[in-house]
Scaffold this active site. Structure first.
Site, PDB file in Angstrom:
ATOM      1  N   HIS A 138       0.823  -1.209   0.000  1.00  0.00           N
ATOM      2  CA  HIS A 138       0.000   0.000   0.000  1.00  0.00           C
ATOM      3  C   HIS A 138       0.859   1.262   0.000  1.00  0.00           C
ATOM      4  CE1 HIS A 138      -3.336   2.729   0.918  1.00  0.00           C
ATOM      5  NE2 HIS A 138      -2.507   3.293   1.773  1.00  0.00           N
ATOM      6  N   GLU A 139       1.865   1.302   0.855  1.00  0.00           N
ATOM      7  CA  GLU A 139       2.657   2.519   1.026  1.00  0.00           C
ATOM      8  C   GLU A 139       3.466   2.886  -0.215  1.00  0.00           C
ATOM      9  OE1 GLU A 139       2.948   4.655   3.659  1.00  0.00           O
ATOM     10  OE2 GLU A 139       1.349   3.637   4.747  1.00  0.00           O
TER      11      GLU A 139
END
Length: 260
Positions: A138-139
């Protein structure tokens, strides 16, 4: 005095046997408080009277280089243990099943550094791998972005990030798969890893350093323990400061749990 560059999977007892000395002698010489805790990438000083290693032993060098004292564990931070679980690492196929938009070329390039960093941090069980890789996915947009797209100008003057000098916002913009941001954080990560990130902030985006920063960040926030407990929501809060993108993180987490 000679020295040895510690590799993933090394233990102090193995190195003591290899170089004909004792665990206590190496621990005393290198100011190691916990003999079960050494870091891949750190430099281990060897006694003047050490025995020559076997010819195949990698990592020994002829000249001394600085070594860092290994700090005691702060309250609330995960203990760093000898690697647990499967230390053989994950495969390109497994990584791309978690992150299907990651190209085979990038997966192949990053995997050795990712596996070494996860082994160093004890992220070797299915629960820990699943939580860690889901958050990285996600990051970093599935490891496609090792540097923040924005210029970093918005961080200018942010004293809470240690940005006290003109240009610090851009200089210490977010880098790495869990984006390291701010002069103070670059300094802290660099001191922990024995790398001058404050003086060379661009190194934080290089894969040999970036994944070690991510696992350092993970450990210093006690996230292995939370992963063992299956507390993915609290992991997200400690990384994000809230729950932004929670649905997306959860999707990656479920996918990773199916893979591992």
């Amino acid at each position: 005095m000679r020295s040895y560059l510690i590799r993933p999977g090394d233990t102090l007892s193995q190195l003591a046997a290899r170089f004909g000395t004792s665990v206590s002698a190496l621990a005393k010489l290198n100011d190691i408080r916990n003999p079960d805790l050494i870091y891949a990438g750190a430099t281990l000083r060897l006694p003047d009277s050490y025995a020559s290693p076997r010819p195949s032993a990698p990592g020994a060098v002829n000249e001394p280089s600085p070594t860092r004292a290994l700090p005691s564990r702060p309250e609330g931070v995960d203990p760093v243990e000898a690697p647990r679980g499967d230390t053989s690492g994950i495969s390109v196929d497994e990584l791309r099943r978690v992150m299907p938009n990651l190209s085979p070329e990038l997966a192949q390039r990053y995997l050795p550094y990712l596996n070494a960093a996860m082994n160093e941090a004890g992220i070797t069980t299915p629960a820990r791998r699943s939580a860690f890789l889901a958050q990285l996915a996600h990051e970093s947009g599935e490891l496609r972005y090792m540097e923040e797209i924005a210029s970093g100008a918005d961080y200018e003057g942010r004293r809470d990030l240690g940005n006290t000098e003109p240009g610090d916002g851009r200089r210490y913009k977010g880098r790495g798969p869990i984006q390291l941001t701010g002069r103070a954080n670059y300094r802290a990560a660099g001191e922990a890893l024995g790398i001058d990130l404050e003086g060379n902030p661009e190194r934080a985006a290089d894969p040999d350093v970036a994944f070690r920063i991510a696992t350092w960040y993970w450990q210093t926030r006690g996230l292995n323990t939370l992963a063992d407990q299956g507390n993915f929501r609290e992991i997200t809060r400690r990384i994000n400061g809230g729950y932004n993108g929670m649905d997306d993180r959860e999707r990656y987490y479920q996918r990773a749990r199916e893979v591992f």
